[in-house]
Write an enzyme that holds these catalytic residues in place. Structure first.
Site, PDB file in Angstrom:
ATOM      1  NE  ARG A  89      -4.294  -0.360   2.443  1.00 46.74           N
ATOM      2  CZ  ARG A  89      -5.223  -0.966   2.372  1.00 46.74           C
ATOM      3  NH1 ARG A  89      -4.712  -1.933   2.543  1.00 46.74           N
ATOM      4  NH2 ARG A  89      -6.638  -0.700   2.542  1.00 46.74           N
ATOM      5  NE  ARG A 157     -13.843  -3.145   6.536  1.00 47.50           N
ATOM      6  CZ  ARG A 157     -12.076  -3.260   5.444  1.00 47.50           C
ATOM      7  NH1 ARG A 157     -12.787  -4.807   5.066  1.00 47.50           N
ATOM      8  NH2 ARG A 157     -11.916  -2.472   4.908  1.00 47.50           N
TER       9      ARG A 157
HETATM   10  P1  AP5 Z   1      -8.671  -3.477   3.796  1.00 50.07           P
HETATM   11  O1  AP5 Z   1      -9.238  -4.446   4.998  1.00 50.07           O
HETATM   12  O2  AP5 Z   1      -7.408  -4.323   2.506  1.00 50.07           O
HETATM   13  O3  AP5 Z   1      -9.368  -2.734   3.333  1.00 50.07           O
HETATM   14  P2  AP5 Z   1      -9.222  -1.678   2.141  1.00 50.07           P
HETATM   15  O4  AP5 Z   1      -8.579  -1.912   1.260  1.00 50.07           O
HETATM   16  O5  AP5 Z   1      -9.828  -0.837   2.449  1.00 50.07           O
HETATM   17  O6  AP5 Z   1     -10.545  -2.511   0.974  1.00 50.07           O
HETATM   18  P3  AP5 Z   1     -12.068  -3.273   1.467  1.00 50.07           P
HETATM   19  O7  AP5 Z   1     -11.654  -4.509   1.853  1.00 50.07           O
HETATM   20  O8  AP5 Z   1     -12.624  -2.291   2.054  1.00 50.07           O
HETATM   21  O9  AP5 Z   1     -12.283  -2.979  -0.242  1.00 50.07           O
HETATM   22  P4  AP5 Z   1     -12.057  -4.339  -0.725  1.00 50.07           P
HETATM   23  O10 AP5 Z   1     -10.906  -3.498  -1.995  1.00 50.07           O
HETATM   24  O11 AP5 Z   1     -11.873  -5.344  -0.488  1.00 50.07           O
HETATM   25  O12 AP5 Z   1     -13.418  -4.412  -1.353  1.00 50.07           O
HETATM   26  P5  AP5 Z   1     -14.920  -5.575  -1.156  1.00 50.07           P
HETATM   27  O13 AP5 Z   1     -14.559  -6.486  -1.717  1.00 50.07           O
HETATM   28  O14 AP5 Z   1     -14.853  -5.570   0.047  1.00 50.07           O
HETATM   29  O15 AP5 Z   1      -8.055  -2.603   4.601  1.00 50.07           O
HETATM   30  C1  AP5 Z   1      -8.640  -2.412   6.163  1.00 50.07           C
HETATM   31  C2  AP5 Z   1      -7.485  -1.165   7.020  1.00 50.07           C
HETATM   32  O16 AP5 Z   1      -6.504  -2.119   7.532  1.00 50.07           O
HETATM   33  C3  AP5 Z   1      -6.244  -0.184   6.071  1.00 50.07           C
HETATM   34  O17 AP5 Z   1      -7.893   1.268   5.621  1.00 50.07           O
HETATM   35  C4  AP5 Z   1      -6.133   0.053   6.931  1.00 50.07           C
HETATM   36  O18 AP5 Z   1      -6.024   0.082   8.214  1.00 50.07           O
HETATM   37  C5  AP5 Z   1      -5.257  -0.789   7.406  1.00 50.07           C
HETATM   38  N1  AP5 Z   1      -4.211  -2.109   6.815  1.00 50.07           N
HETATM   39  C6  AP5 Z   1      -4.635  -3.517   6.125  1.00 50.07           C
HETATM   40  N2  AP5 Z   1      -3.347  -3.256   5.286  1.00 50.07           N
HETATM   41  C7  AP5 Z   1      -2.541  -2.284   4.566  1.00 50.07           C
HETATM   42  C8  AP5 Z   1      -1.245  -1.642   4.448  1.00 50.07           C
HETATM   43  N3  AP5 Z   1      -0.820  -3.255   3.592  1.00 50.07           N
HETATM   44  N4  AP5 Z   1      -0.369  -1.000   5.506  1.00 50.07           N
HETATM   45  C9  AP5 Z   1      -0.777  -0.270   6.374  1.00 50.07           C
HETATM   46  N5  AP5 Z   1      -2.159  -0.223   6.615  1.00 50.07           N
HETATM   47  C10 AP5 Z   1      -3.010  -1.381   5.835  1.00 50.07           C
HETATM   48  O19 AP5 Z   1     -16.157  -4.749  -1.981  1.00 50.07           O
HETATM   49  C11 AP5 Z   1     -16.598  -3.806  -1.102  1.00 50.07           C
HETATM   50  C12 AP5 Z   1     -18.127  -3.551  -1.321  1.00 50.07           C
HETATM   51  O20 AP5 Z   1     -18.670  -3.877  -2.991  1.00 50.07           O
HETATM   52  C13 AP5 Z   1     -18.826  -5.272  -0.811  1.00 50.07           C
HETATM   53  O21 AP5 Z   1     -20.215  -5.033   0.206  1.00 50.07           O
HETATM   54  C14 AP5 Z   1     -19.177  -5.910  -2.492  1.00 50.07           C
HETATM   55  O22 AP5 Z   1     -19.877  -6.900  -1.878  1.00 50.07           O
HETATM   56  C15 AP5 Z   1     -19.191  -4.815  -3.191  1.00 50.07           C
HETATM   57  N6  AP5 Z   1     -18.730  -5.442  -4.633  1.00 50.07           N
HETATM   58  C16 AP5 Z   1     -17.833  -5.974  -5.270  1.00 50.07           C
HETATM   59  N7  AP5 Z   1     -17.532  -6.392  -6.078  1.00 50.07           N
HETATM   60  C17 AP5 Z   1     -18.693  -5.456  -6.708  1.00 50.07           C
HETATM   61  C18 AP5 Z   1     -18.873  -5.099  -7.737  1.00 50.07           C
HETATM   62  N8  AP5 Z   1     -18.385  -5.190  -9.254  1.00 50.07           N
HETATM   63  N9  AP5 Z   1     -20.486  -4.812  -7.916  1.00 50.07           N
HETATM   64  C19 AP5 Z   1     -20.744  -4.099  -6.837  1.00 50.07           C
HETATM   65  N10 AP5 Z   1     -20.739  -4.569  -5.483  1.00 50.07           N
HETATM   66  C20 AP5 Z   1     -19.669  -4.833  -5.617  1.00 50.07           C
END
Ligand code: AP5
Length: 214
Positions: A89, A157
């Site tokens: 990241r 979340r």
């Molecule tokens: P993390 O859990 O990695 O969160 P994120 O990157 O912010 O990503 P999300 O999990 O929120 O979203 P996603 O892209 O995976 O989407 P999803 O598939 O869930 O990190 C959380 C926290 O941890 C960070 O803020 C930080 O504090 C820390 N952290 C983690 N890694 C770190 C690192 N390497 N360095 C530093 N800090 C770190 O989909 C989202 C929603 O949309 C779901 O409801 C899903 O069902 C829906 N959806 C998915 N695809 C579609 C589509 N095509 N159409 C419609 N809806 C859809």
């Protein structure tokens, strides 16, 4: 052997696509977000240290992430490759991974406009112990409020509140987005394949774009 990185803003669908790719390629998912949330839930020393950072939408330090990854890669299930979901990241993390001599085969950028993301996050529901994601409208579970595989209740979340989502998007644009150029440049000089998919399409259509390329 496939070592794949999924890049994209929060809510782009990285976790959703990661599960599908892992099944397709028979590789484990390495999600630093899931690992950190597990640490918070178990109230471990690490969990207590990072809990506020996660809730506020900031980034955990590169040192912590580096040691989590190093440790995870010693597990036998990583022998045939891994899917890196939400890591690296920062440029510092990308450099740490390079030092670990992981032979990355694909870097996939899932592109979604910010406004779509804000709308998506409010409908997300999660199975805490596996990290499986659902959406009340776009990707609903078979039984409302419960995980398809275990039947456990789903949760919302803490960091999906709109103001925290906006902060996470800012952090993404400032610190993570530059990694797309970092990996594009690497793909020009080596065997790594970098490609971008349109994450605003349906889950199936996004997966089709990805599976056609890997
Ligand atoms: P993390 O859990 O990695 O969160 P994120 O990157 O912010 O990503 P999300 O999990 O929120 O979203 P996603 O892209 O995976 O989407 P999803 O598939 O869930 O990190 C959380 C926290 O941890 C960070 O803020 C930080 O504090 C820390 N952290 C983690 N890694 C770190 C690192 N390497 N360095 C530093 N800090 C770190 O989909 C989202 C929603 O949309 C779901 O409801 C899903 O069902 C829906 N959806 C998915 N695809 C579609 C589509 N095509 N159409 C419609 N809806 C859809």
């Amino acid at each position: 052997m496939k070592n794949i990185i999924l890049l994209g803003p929060p809510g782009a669908g990285k976790g959703t696509q990661a599960d599908l790719i892992c099944k397709l390629c028979t590789i484990p998912k390495i999600s630093t977000g899931d690992m950190l949330r597990e640490a918070v839930a178990s109230k471990s020393g690490l969990g207590l240290k990072v809990s506020n950072i996660l809730d506020s939408g900031g980034l955990v330090s590169d040192d912590i992430i580096g040691s989590l990854i190093k440790d995870r890669l010693t597990k036998p299930d990583c022998q045939n490759g891994s899917l890196f979901d939400g890591v690296p990241r920062t440029l510092g993390q990308a450099e740490q991974l390079a030092e670990m001599k992981i032979d990355f085969t694909h870097v996939i950028e899932i592109h979604v406009e910010d406004q779509i993301i804000v709308d998506r996050m409010s409908g997300r529901r999660v199975h805490p112990s596996s990290g499986r994601n659902y959406h009340i409208e776009f990707n609903p579970p078979e039984k409302e409020g419960f995980d398809n595989e275990t039947g456990d209740p789903l949760i919302q979340r803490e960091d999906d509140r709109p103001e925290t989502v906006l902060k996470r998007l800012n952090v993404y644009h400032e610190q993570t987005k530059p990694l797309t150029d970092f990996y594009k440049n690497l793909s020009n000089i080596g065997t790594l394949k970098f490609f971008k998919v349109d994450g605003s399409k349906s889950v199936d259509k996004v997966f089709e774009q990805i599976s056609n390329q890997i």
